[in-house]
Design an enzyme around this catalytic site. Sequence first.
Site, PDB file in Angstrom:
ATOM      1  N   GLN A 133       0.827  -1.206   0.000  1.00 55.01           N
ATOM      2  CA  GLN A 133       0.000   0.000   0.000  1.00 55.01           C
ATOM      3  C   GLN A 133       0.862   1.258   0.000  1.00 55.01           C
ATOM      4  O   GLN A 133       0.511   2.256  -0.622  1.00 55.01           O
ATOM      5  CB  GLN A 133      -0.924   0.001   1.220  1.00 55.01           C
ATOM      6  CG  GLN A 133      -2.089   0.963   1.122  1.00 55.01           C
ATOM      7  CD  GLN A 133      -3.014   0.632  -0.035  1.00 55.01           C
ATOM      8  OE1 GLN A 133      -3.061  -0.498  -0.504  1.00 55.01           O
ATOM      9  NE2 GLN A 133      -3.743   1.616  -0.515  1.00 55.01           N
TER      10      GLN A 133
ATOM     11  N   HIS B 258     -51.215  23.952  -1.834  1.00 54.53           N
ATOM     12  CA  HIS B 258     -51.158  22.511  -1.625  1.00 54.53           C
ATOM     13  C   HIS B 258     -52.529  21.990  -1.186  1.00 54.53           C
ATOM     14  O   HIS B 258     -53.029  20.989  -1.709  1.00 54.53           O
ATOM     15  CB  HIS B 258     -50.122  22.168  -0.540  1.00 54.53           C
ATOM     16  CG  HIS B 258     -48.703  22.161  -1.023  1.00 54.53           C
ATOM     17  ND1 HIS B 258     -48.079  23.277  -1.481  1.00 54.53           N
ATOM     18  CD2 HIS B 258     -47.790  21.139  -1.112  1.00 54.53           C
ATOM     19  CE1 HIS B 258     -46.831  22.979  -1.824  1.00 54.53           C
ATOM     20  NE2 HIS B 258     -46.629  21.677  -1.604  1.00 54.53           N
TER      21      HIS B 258
ATOM     22  N   HIS C 121       1.846   2.839  -3.469  1.00 56.07           N
ATOM     23  CA  HIS C 121       0.952   3.632  -4.321  1.00 56.07           C
ATOM     24  C   HIS C 121       1.501   5.026  -4.608  1.00 56.07           C
ATOM     25  O   HIS C 121       1.482   5.483  -5.739  1.00 56.07           O
ATOM     26  CB  HIS C 121      -0.434   3.741  -3.675  1.00 56.07           C
ATOM     27  CG  HIS C 121      -1.335   2.607  -4.026  1.00 56.07           C
ATOM     28  ND1 HIS C 121      -1.814   2.409  -5.298  1.00 56.07           N
ATOM     29  CD2 HIS C 121      -1.848   1.603  -3.279  1.00 56.07           C
ATOM     30  CE1 HIS C 121      -2.585   1.332  -5.316  1.00 56.07           C
ATOM     31  NE2 HIS C 121      -2.615   0.820  -4.107  1.00 56.07           N
TER      32      HIS C 121
ATOM     33  N   GLU D 166      -9.357   3.501   4.713  1.00 52.34           N
ATOM     34  CA  GLU D 166      -9.800   3.079   3.383  1.00 52.34           C
ATOM     35  C   GLU D 166      -9.750   1.553   3.290  1.00 52.34           C
ATOM     36  O   GLU D 166     -10.733   0.903   2.922  1.00 52.34           O
ATOM     37  CB  GLU D 166      -8.886   3.699   2.322  1.00 52.34           C
ATOM     38  CG  GLU D 166      -9.212   3.253   0.901  1.00 52.34           C
ATOM     39  CD  GLU D 166      -8.139   3.660  -0.100  1.00 52.34           C
ATOM     40  OE1 GLU D 166      -8.444   3.658  -1.305  1.00 52.34           O
ATOM     41  OE2 GLU D 166      -6.994   3.970   0.309  1.00 52.34           O
ATOM     42  N   HIS D 167      -8.590   0.975   3.605  1.00 51.04           N
ATOM     43  CA  HIS D 167      -8.429  -0.477   3.643  1.00 51.04           C
ATOM     44  C   HIS D 167      -8.139  -0.905   5.077  1.00 51.04           C
ATOM     45  O   HIS D 167      -7.309  -0.295   5.747  1.00 51.04           O
ATOM     46  CB  HIS D 167      -7.256  -0.926   2.766  1.00 51.04           C
ATOM     47  CG  HIS D 167      -7.341  -0.486   1.340  1.00 51.04           C
ATOM     48  ND1 HIS D 167      -6.686   0.638   0.863  1.00 51.04           N
ATOM     49  CD2 HIS D 167      -8.002  -1.017   0.290  1.00 51.04           C
ATOM     50  CE1 HIS D 167      -6.939   0.766  -0.426  1.00 51.04           C
ATOM     51  NE2 HIS D 167      -7.737  -0.215  -0.802  1.00 51.04           N
TER      52      HIS D 167
ATOM     53  N   ASP E 189      -7.644  -5.027  -4.759  1.00 56.60           N
ATOM     54  CA  ASP E 189      -7.208  -4.087  -5.792  1.00 56.60           C
ATOM     55  C   ASP E 189      -7.456  -4.626  -7.194  1.00 56.60           C
ATOM     56  O   ASP E 189      -7.657  -3.855  -8.129  1.00 56.60           O
ATOM     57  CB  ASP E 189      -5.710  -3.792  -5.635  1.00 56.60           C
ATOM     58  CG  ASP E 189      -5.458  -2.530  -4.812  1.00 56.60           C
ATOM     59  OD1 ASP E 189      -6.439  -1.871  -4.419  1.00 56.60           O
ATOM     60  OD2 ASP E 189      -4.288  -2.215  -4.560  1.00 56.60           O
TER      61      ASP E 189
END
Length: 435
Positions: A260, A420, A263, A327-328, A361
Amino acid sequence: MKYFNTIVDWNMLNSNEQKNILLRPIIKSNSFIKKKVKEIIKNIQISGEKALREYTILFEKCHINEFEVPKEKILSSSLYVNQSLKNAISIAKKNITSFHKAQILPPVDIETQVGVRCQQIYLPLSSIGIYIPSGIAPLFSTVLMLSIPAKIAGCKEIILCSPPPISNTILYAANICGVDKIFQIGGAQAIAALAFGTKNIPKVDKIFGPGNAYVTEAKLQVSSFFNGPQIDMLAGPSELLIISDETSNADFIASDLLSQAEHSVSSQVILLTPSIELAKKVVISINNQLKNLSKSDDILTALNNSVIILTKDLSECIKISNTYAPEHLIIQTKEPRLILKEISNASSIFLGPWSPESAGDYASGTNHVLPTYGKSVSSSALGLCDFKKRVLIQELTSQGFMDLSNTLETLSEAEKLEAHKNAVKIRVDFLKENI
């Protein structure tokens, strides 16, 4: 060579230090980027493809006559992709398709009371735009993650933009996933073209896909226009948090943290564990594995944003993880599903020693487009519903209307909405006179 050795004891930190250690890397979005993106969007709106050509020369160093990739080139891309990669893409496509087909929701059709029928149906977005960055590698996996659910949802037109030259792998993946048109345009100018359309590039209803700071800023700006498109999300740098105990495999954990961190230099990885022995083994393994990775310098920069945190027990790990909202999230403990029951904030969760983040992924079937920066507190991973819209329907019989009319008149009168009430009363009077 530099090495990683950041282990801290959570309970030796004061509250401010605990808060600071969980801070994400700062997302760079300065005034220059905002101003430049605004200028690019305006120029595309005014000058269309003339401006696109100028920006392509300026940023991509390419002279493009026709932005759309010819069908012949798309079809011939298959010749330049080796069979083993084709097979791998095929397996990933099958799994992603299976998982997203399972997300198809049935319509809702009920009578809330006799003669009052209410429905909820799902309609596909008419046209969507997919942005695929090039950067250090062609992200053909993101083509799968975006175009497959779009096709399942029934989107009528899928437009893909990517900086030139577009790799054959991206062209191949787009073709087998049913992308309708592919344009060789990158950056903020591609987002502007998708948002407002040009002579040859269709305007889309929603834009999906990751990108650099300029692309992210462009997505934010075009979505703020009155006639602008919707966007999927504003994703920050990638992040991973791991919860582990003394039974965990240190080499597995180290490899996941490194994968990770690979990235980008702005990525962040965190390990939470009550085991000091495991923490020390993970540090050793990280530094041993780093020696064999070509991007070790960039990974080390990302590891500067990262930390191994010692806790008093797994319950404290869970509490910290829910606060961070990763996120993960990898849970590599003796009984990961027991931990799972206590998790309230995470975008994508990986259970046990045989579920690396790499699986999500690429090819397990789940989507890898995920909210970051703690947004999993209220936001969800990309899914089939993001390519559809909910439509509500109601149909009342004359008797159903009459039975509900007094309630409608009372409520509208209480809110002082005279018209209405009148829309109800006119119908009531008509029914009383004619039936």
